[in-house]
Design a protein around this motif. Sequence first.
Motif, PDB file in Angstrom:
ATOM      1  N   ALA A 135       0.832  -1.208   0.000  1.00 36.47           N
ATOM      2  CA  ALA A 135       0.000   0.000   0.000  1.00 36.47           C
ATOM      3  C   ALA A 135       0.865   1.256   0.000  1.00 36.47           C
ATOM      4  O   ALA A 135       0.427   2.323  -0.438  1.00 36.47           O
ATOM      5  N   ALA A 136       2.123   1.126   0.495  1.00 32.03           N
ATOM      6  CA  ALA A 136       3.046   2.267   0.484  1.00 32.03           C
ATOM      7  C   ALA A 136       3.874   2.301  -0.798  1.00 32.03           C
ATOM      8  O   ALA A 136       4.737   3.165  -0.972  1.00 32.03           O
ATOM      9  N   GLY A 137       3.619   1.345  -1.695  1.00 29.43           N
ATOM     10  CA  GLY A 137       4.393   1.268  -2.937  1.00 29.43           C
ATOM     11  C   GLY A 137       4.188   2.480  -3.828  1.00 29.43           C
ATOM     12  O   GLY A 137       3.184   3.188  -3.708  1.00 29.43           O
ATOM     13  N   SER A 138       5.150   2.713  -4.698  1.00 26.90           N
ATOM     14  CA  SER A 138       5.095   3.885  -5.556  1.00 26.90           C
ATOM     15  C   SER A 138       5.975   3.661  -6.780  1.00 26.90           C
ATOM     16  O   SER A 138       7.044   3.048  -6.686  1.00 26.90           O
ATOM     17  N   GLU A 139       5.531   4.187  -7.911  1.00 27.59           N
ATOM     18  CA  GLU A 139       6.339   4.085  -9.124  1.00 27.59           C
ATOM     19  C   GLU A 139       7.618   4.891  -9.035  1.00 27.59           C
ATOM     20  O   GLU A 139       8.518   4.731  -9.843  1.00 27.59           O
ATOM     21  N   THR A 140       7.692   5.811  -8.073  1.00 28.06           N
ATOM     22  CA  THR A 140       8.885   6.660  -7.966  1.00 28.06           C
ATOM     23  C   THR A 140       9.810   6.216  -6.826  1.00 28.06           C
ATOM     24  O   THR A 140      10.769   6.904  -6.513  1.00 28.06           O
ATOM     25  N   LEU A 141       9.503   5.047  -6.240  1.00 34.09           N
ATOM     26  CA  LEU A 141      10.292   4.612  -5.074  1.00 34.09           C
ATOM     27  C   LEU A 141      11.786   4.528  -5.385  1.00 34.09           C
ATOM     28  O   LEU A 141      12.619   4.821  -4.524  1.00 34.09           O
ATOM     29  N   PHE A 142      12.109   4.146  -6.613  1.00 35.18           N
ATOM     30  CA  PHE A 142      13.522   3.913  -6.934  1.00 35.18           C
ATOM     31  C   PHE A 142      14.164   5.079  -7.670  1.00 35.18           C
ATOM     32  O   PHE A 142      15.330   5.008  -8.047  1.00 35.18           O
ATOM     33  N   SER A 143      13.420   6.153  -7.870  1.00 35.67           N
ATOM     34  CA  SER A 143      13.939   7.297  -8.635  1.00 35.67           C
ATOM     35  C   SER A 143      15.163   7.899  -7.959  1.00 35.67           C
ATOM     36  O   SER A 143      15.083   8.356  -6.825  1.00 35.67           O
ATOM     37  N   GLY A 144      16.263   7.889  -8.677  1.00 36.54           N
ATOM     38  CA  GLY A 144      17.483   8.493  -8.152  1.00 36.54           C
ATOM     39  C   GLY A 144      18.210   7.649  -7.133  1.00 36.54           C
ATOM     40  O   GLY A 144      19.279   8.029  -6.658  1.00 36.54           O
ATOM     41  N   ALA A 145      17.649   6.487  -6.784  1.00 34.89           N
ATOM     42  CA  ALA A 145      18.294   5.607  -5.810  1.00 34.89           C
ATOM     43  C   ALA A 145      19.240   4.655  -6.546  1.00 34.89           C
ATOM     44  O   ALA A 145      19.063   4.372  -7.725  1.00 34.89           O
ATOM     45  N   ARG A 146      20.226   4.164  -5.811  1.00 30.50           N
ATOM     46  CA  ARG A 146      21.143   3.225  -6.444  1.00 30.50           C
ATOM     47  C   ARG A 146      20.549   1.820  -6.446  1.00 30.50           C
ATOM     48  O   ARG A 146      19.771   1.457  -5.564  1.00 30.50           O
TER      49      ARG A 146
END
Lengths: 298, 298
Positions: A135-146
């Motif tokens: 429910a806390a998931g997001s398409e931007t979760l990995f944006s800019g992360a390694r």
Amino acid sequence: MMKPHFKQVAIVGVGLIGGSLGMILRRQKLADSVVGIGRRVENLKTAVEVGAIDRYVSDPREGVEGADFVLLATPVDTYERHLREWADCLQPGAIVSDVGSVKGDLVTRSEALLPPSVRFVGAHPIAGKEKTGVAAGSETLFSGARCILTPTSKTDPEALQTVRVLWELAGSIVLDMDPFLHDKILGAVSHLPHVAAFALMTALADVRDHGLPELDLASHSGGGLRDTTRIAASSPEMWRDIFLWNRDNVVALIETYERHLGELKRLIAVGDAAGIEKQLDKAKHEREQLTPRAPGKS
Amino acid sequence: MMKPHFKQVAIVGVGLIGGSLGMILRRQKLADSVVGIGRRVENLKTAVEVGAIDRYVSDPREGVEGADFVLLATPVDTYERHLREWADCLQPGAIVSDVGSVKGDLVTRSEALLPPSVRFVGAHPIAGKEKTGVAAGSETLFSGARCILTPTSKTDPEALQTVRVLWELAGSIVLDMDPFLHDKILGAVSHLPHVAAFALMTALADVRDHGLPELDLASHSGGGLRDTTRIAASSPEMWRDIFLWNRDNVVALIETYERHLGELKRLIAVGDAAGIEKQLDKAKHEREQLTPRAPGKS
């Protein structure tokens, strides 16, 4: 870069990380179908509602059978059980990847548990994990992360490239690293700080409970304590597994930390002002190197 | 509350803390005159420019002679030198207060170095100290921050009340505490976390320099390491003095921390999954207590 396209993706463990990648796969139309596999039906229903998966199956063997890409996104300690349950159903050429926070032995073991025709690619997306659950998931979760990929001598270059592009499409900064080097480096920059924070928190509770009842941690703590112990609120189950799967590195790192702590204690106990200042200067200098340069600044 | 009014306030050490209180005294017209005392004339000129003091004197004895309130805002290790230099010039009834981060012995020593007719009140405003220097001073520095007063059996109640109102006017939440209890509590919530962060930073540099050259701390560190070590960039001189002035408490606290660290290491080394999880659960529970409740939430 060529967009990968999968017929069927099976996500084993549809939580924050697996669910967020599912959202990305679906939104970017990288798969004809995204199937969720998990134990808790309620969670899988939520995953469908939030758009993380198209559908779910109750039998994991059924879910991975038709998949050309399988993502293991369960706690690392369950990999072996999962792989033993359905590895023999995988189609030849299928890619199996993961999102585990430890690599090293875990990659070796996973490779060994898969049929030779299946292609394993170890991956560790380093995403914020304060929240949990799909429910806390997001398409931007990995944006800019390694996202660290950990190829071995057994890794198929084409599968590696496919997984790399997938994480790049997710917005990650992807880098490759030997799986055992990964565990040494993450041991230092992540696992040891977690050990330090967990132990600091229990030590302070111990001080309060054995001799200093006036120590109301909540009302007396300032920003320093809050920052230093923030990661002590991380998932006990997840960190238990990380510590155990990276045991040798973590124990060696704790020993180095103990030496530095013991040396600073000794300097304080004997009143060596110059020695204390030297160690603190060194710490300050190293800490200041951590601060990222502001964008556009040299 | 009755606003205090001073004829002349002398601020010894016009840095971030002393300078900010000077701004408040001047803006709220709590003193006819605020005189700065310090070694660096350039700094004192800046202090006049930013409105922290009305004027400065080169001879500290001249500055404190006419003062009914003297604020010691220099590093704690210099108190004795300062007091020996000018304590005999103080007028009877003058209040001397301070802003030091340690109390205990420091308060006892300061009381002993002052003439019996002079009234000492120990104080520790807990303000953010990422920045330093009077140029970073602000009338709002203490707004909402705690200020701990540390009266003893020798403390004059009227002087204590005057200092209390002064810090309340500065926006602080003022509380009283025995000076030795102050050092135990601050040792736990502030000094030990600083020790932990300083030692973690030097330990990681040690790991990098002795066997893991691939450990680029800046590029591999995530939010966990950055938070945990933020306070390792604090002033080495200030923390050297705090550790030495609170030596017995800090050494005892480090020993408790070492025990907890050693126990977690032992659990990891022997692979005691249940034992690790228990310690991590305890840490998480304690850490969650630290988080202040959101306003309006129960």
